[in-house]
Design a protein around this motif. Structure first.
Motif, mmCIF file in Angstrom:
data_model
loop_
_atom_site.group_PDB
_atom_site.id
_atom_site.type_symbol
_atom_site.label_atom_id
_atom_site.label_comp_id
_atom_site.label_asym_id
_atom_site.label_seq_id
_atom_site.Cartn_x
_atom_site.Cartn_y
_atom_site.Cartn_z
ATOM 1 N N SER A 26 0.828 -1.211 0.000
ATOM 2 C CA SER A 26 0.000 0.000 0.000
ATOM 3 C C SER A 26 0.861 1.258 0.000
ATOM 4 O O SER A 26 0.488 2.272 -0.607
ATOM 5 C CB SER A 26 -0.933 -0.015 1.211
ATOM 6 N N VAL A 27 1.998 1.220 0.696
ATOM 7 C CA VAL A 27 2.952 2.337 0.614
ATOM 8 C C VAL A 27 3.505 2.434 -0.801
ATOM 9 O O VAL A 27 3.611 3.529 -1.375
ATOM 10 C CB VAL A 27 4.113 2.142 1.624
ATOM 11 N N ALA A 28 3.836 1.293 -1.381
ATOM 12 C CA ALA A 28 4.444 1.276 -2.712
ATOM 13 C C ALA A 28 3.537 1.883 -3.774
ATOM 14 O O ALA A 28 4.022 2.460 -4.760
ATOM 15 C CB ALA A 28 4.813 -0.157 -3.092
ATOM 16 N N LYS A 29 2.241 1.760 -3.597
ATOM 17 C CA LYS A 29 1.308 2.358 -4.563
ATOM 18 C C LYS A 29 1.579 3.853 -4.716
ATOM 19 O O LYS A 29 1.608 4.388 -5.838
ATOM 20 C CB LYS A 29 -0.132 2.120 -4.117
ATOM 21 N N TYR A 30 1.778 4.535 -3.594
ATOM 22 C CA TYR A 30 2.069 5.968 -3.654
ATOM 23 C C TYR A 30 3.383 6.218 -4.390
ATOM 24 O O TYR A 30 3.493 7.140 -5.210
ATOM 25 C CB TYR A 30 2.149 6.548 -2.243
ATOM 26 N N LEU B 265 12.044 -0.662 -6.733
ATOM 27 C CA LEU B 265 11.249 -0.993 -7.917
ATOM 28 C C LEU B 265 10.641 0.262 -8.532
ATOM 29 O O LEU B 265 10.699 0.459 -9.754
ATOM 30 C CB LEU B 265 10.149 -1.988 -7.542
ATOM 31 N N ALA B 266 10.054 1.126 -7.697
ATOM 32 C CA ALA B 266 9.446 2.356 -8.209
ATOM 33 C C ALA B 266 10.473 3.211 -8.937
ATOM 34 O O ALA B 266 10.217 3.720 -10.050
ATOM 35 C CB ALA B 266 8.816 3.143 -7.062
ATOM 36 N N ALA C 4 7.220 6.707 -10.658
ATOM 37 C CA ALA C 4 7.262 6.059 -11.961
ATOM 38 C C ALA C 4 6.132 6.500 -12.885
ATOM 39 O O ALA C 4 6.165 6.215 -14.088
ATOM 40 C CB ALA C 4 7.223 4.543 -11.794
ATOM 41 N N LYS C 5 5.109 7.155 -12.326
ATOM 42 C CA LYS C 5 3.952 7.636 -13.095
ATOM 43 C C LYS C 5 3.212 6.483 -13.784
ATOM 44 O O LYS C 5 2.668 6.621 -14.880
ATOM 45 C CB LYS C 5 4.374 8.675 -14.148
ATOM 46 N N GLY D 14 11.433 4.247 -17.652
ATOM 47 C CA GLY D 14 10.392 4.974 -18.376
ATOM 48 C C GLY D 14 10.738 6.428 -18.655
ATOM 49 O O GLY D 14 9.877 7.184 -19.134
ATOM 50 N N GLY D 15 11.965 6.824 -18.351
ATOM 51 C CA GLY D 15 12.380 8.199 -18.617
ATOM 52 C C GLY D 15 11.790 9.217 -17.663
ATOM 53 O O GLY D 15 11.759 10.417 -17.958
ATOM 54 N N LYS D 16 11.342 8.766 -16.498
ATOM 55 C CA LYS D 16 10.725 9.672 -15.518
ATOM 56 C C LYS D 16 11.683 10.030 -14.381
ATOM 57 O O LYS D 16 11.299 10.732 -13.452
ATOM 58 C CB LYS D 16 9.472 9.011 -14.916
#
Length: 607
Positions: free
Chosen positions: A306-310, A413-414, A316-317, A421-423
């Motif tokens: 759930s933290v990782a979702k944020y 991972l994020a 990573a958008k 992804g170039g972000k």
């Protein structure tokens, strides 16, 4: 959940069996037993701790060179000695982890054949079934092979027979089981910790394997009945990591091991940068294809997800969903094969998470990543990619260092997905890597808050309920804090996103309801302060974990402990520390069993 040990040797194995069961106590259990071959089968079982069974075995003078043992966590049938393992049928003794789903059908069939049942367990079905086929074949190995073909469900079993005193047989399907290799002796166990006193050389059995152990060797057949060669691993788990040392409880030890566990996990990231190679994707081609992330986990691992979702959505958008594995596996999910399936499990054997992964794969999700703390466990083996945390052995049922190292893995991972992804530009990457580098030191500073937290525990211990509040990325930390309090103190605790107070939970607030607030100095701090005023206006007592540079102080009914300065995006990891310490010291004040809370098991391998 439940534990198996077994040994065949040219020496007395009783001491090994009992030592192994003691090392498996952390998994959760309510009874234990051993059976050894000494002419006939000698069995000792007791409800309660292994020490009680050990005393009984010593009083009886139990000894033998072939034996099996078990710690049971009740599923079918109550906590009674007749339901404790090992179970015996004729000259066959069996220990079993898991659940046999067709036990009722098999029970009726075996009763019709004249078998008498002495327990309420599904395991006794296995004992009678093996005995039935042993009478037909005259060979224990063949009898076990035939019996397991008729079992539906999950199992790890150890079997011996007085008719073949030179043979120990085992099998697994859906539950972990390994073989330990010694010199003129061999072992079985559900966890490597149970064999480390004798050997570090282990074989992890695969789904459907059946194995025969003698003092001179091991023979393994796969689920098709064909001979199988399994890799021999040299375990890197040390006996020292399984000992308490100077600490009073494993949970206390593991809380204080977090700076090292985090440093060890971060080391590989600092060496590689945010590289797909950390996950087993050498050139990043697989991870570049990801259009979103689906996280599946249970319990504390779900809160890590759930933290990782944020993080995944903000850094990573990419869209990210997080689901409780036990719910996901039973609903009609709409699959997007371009989503990365991420499973999180400390043990790598969590049944619901394993089954959720299989379900996702059946829907067409080919790309899967496991975040796990145990090498060669089932979930990593079933996943295409893997990131192993380096938390070391975690014995306490309430997860601590496994949780914070999972968060490091998920943040990595994020950032890696963002980079691919170039972000994530080079300056941002350097900033995030520096934040990781400093994290173990910041966590050590948070541990230094322990003397301030202890007096709060004394105020919590007589309470019956508590609320935990957080906002944004810190809301899952509030959920994790509430879970810790529930797990080891038995105080009912609930967590809410602080903005939800006025939508119902505020009705619970009064002077008897302590309210814990996670209040870092971030963009939502002023909102959190407003929520705190809502609590105070209703007479609620606030216990606030704030950052050093958050500008508000204590007042009547408002208690504040300041963690080290705000550490930015990694703040959830830092704020996990004080809620762990609060739960631990409240449990001490209440006198509960910190490492083995009632009704709970460390590794949940059954539904």
């Amino acid at each position: 959940m439940c534990g198996i040990v077994g040994a065949i040797a040219q020496r007395d194995v009783v001491a090994h069996l009992i030592d192994g069961l003691k090392r498996l106590e952390y998994r959760g259990y309510d009874s234990s037993g051993i059976a050894v071959l000494n002419g006939g089968i000698e069995r000792v079982r007791r409800v309660g701790r292994v020490a009680e069974m050990e005393s009984a075995a010593q009083a009886q003078g139990t000894h033998g060179k072939l034996g099996i043992g078990h710690t049971r966590w009740a599923t079918h049938g109550g906590v009674t000695e007749p339901n404790a393992h090992p179970h015996i049928s004729g000259g066959v003794a069996v220990v079993h982890n898991g659940i046999i789903e067709n036990h009722d059908e098999q029970r009726e069939r075996l009763k019709a054949l004249g078998y008498v049942f002495e327990s309420q367990t599904d395991t006794e079905v296995i004992a009678h079934l093996v005995e039935h086929y042993l009478k037909q074949t005259g060979e224990l190995f063949a009898a076990v092979q035939q019996a397991v073909r008729e079992l539906h469900g999950a199992y790890a079993i150890g079997v011996m027979s007085q008719s073949q005193p030179d043979l120990l047989v085992c099998a697994r399907m859906g539950c972990p089981l390994l073989i330990g290799l010694g010199e003129t002796e061999n072992f079985i166990a559900s966890d490597v910790s149970a064999v480390l006193s004798a050997t570090r050389r282990v074989i992890f059995l695969e789904e459907g394997d059946v194995a025969a152990l003698t003092t001179s060797g091991v023979k393994i057949l796969d689920k098709t009945g064909a001979p199988a060669e399994r890799t021999v691993h040299l375990s890197d788990v040390s006996l020292a990591s399984l000992e308490l040392g100077p600490y009073n409880h494993f949970m206390q030890k593991e809380i204080h091991e977090q700076p090292k566990a985090l440093a060890d996990t971060i080391e590989q990231v600092l060496e590689e940068g945010f590289s797909p190679a950390l996950f087993g994707d050498a050139d990043g081609e697989l991870l570049r294809q990801v259009e979103g992330v689906q996280i599946l986990a249970c319990g504390t691992s779900f809160y890590a997800g759930s933290v990782a979702k944020y993080w995944i959505e903000s850094i990573a958008k990419l869209p990210c969903t997080v689901e409780i594995a036990s719910e996901y596996r039973y609903r009609e999910a709409v699959a997007n094969p371009k989503y990365l399936i991420v499973t999180i499990s400390q043990s790598g054997e969590t049944l619901d998470t394993m089954e959720a992964l299989k379900y996702a794969q059946s829907l067409g999700h080919d790309l899967s990543l496991s975040i796990c703390n145990v090498r060669e466990s089932a979930i990593p083996r079933a996943s295409r990619l893997v990131f192993y945390t380096r938390a070391g052995a975690e014995i306490g049922v309430a997860s601590t260092k496994a949780f914070t190292t999972q968060l490091v893995a998920l943040f990595t991972l994020a950032a890696t997905l963002a980079k691919l992804g170039g972000k994530l530009n080079s300056d941002s990457e350097a900033h995030h890597l520096d934040a990781l580098r400093q994290l173990p030191g910041s966590v050590q500073h948070a541990l230094n808050l322990e003397p301030q937290i202890k007096p709060w525990a004394d105020r919590f211990s007589p309470k019956h309920h508590a609320l935990y509040l957080g906002r944004g990325v810190h809301y899952p930390i509030a959920m994790e804090g509430a879970l810790k309090l529930k797990e080891i103190t038995y105080i009912h605790a609930e967590a809410y996103a602080a903005g939800e107070l006025k939508h119902g939970p505020l009705a619970l607030v009064d002077e008897a309801m302590p309210v814990v607030v996670i209040a870092p100095n971030d963009s939502l701090l002023e909102k959190v302060k407003s929520n705190m005023q809502e609590v105070r206006a209703r007479g609620g007592e606030l216990f606030v974990f704030a950052d050093l540079d958050s500008h508000f102080g204590e007042s009547d009914g408002v208690h504040v402990i300041r963690t080290p300065r705000h550490v930015g995006v990694l703040s959830p990891i830092l704020h996990a520390i004080p809620v762990q310490l609060l739960a631990y010291h409240t449990a001490l004040a209440k006198g509960t069993d910190v490492d083995k809370p009632r009704n709970l098991a460390k590794s949940v391998t059954v539904e």
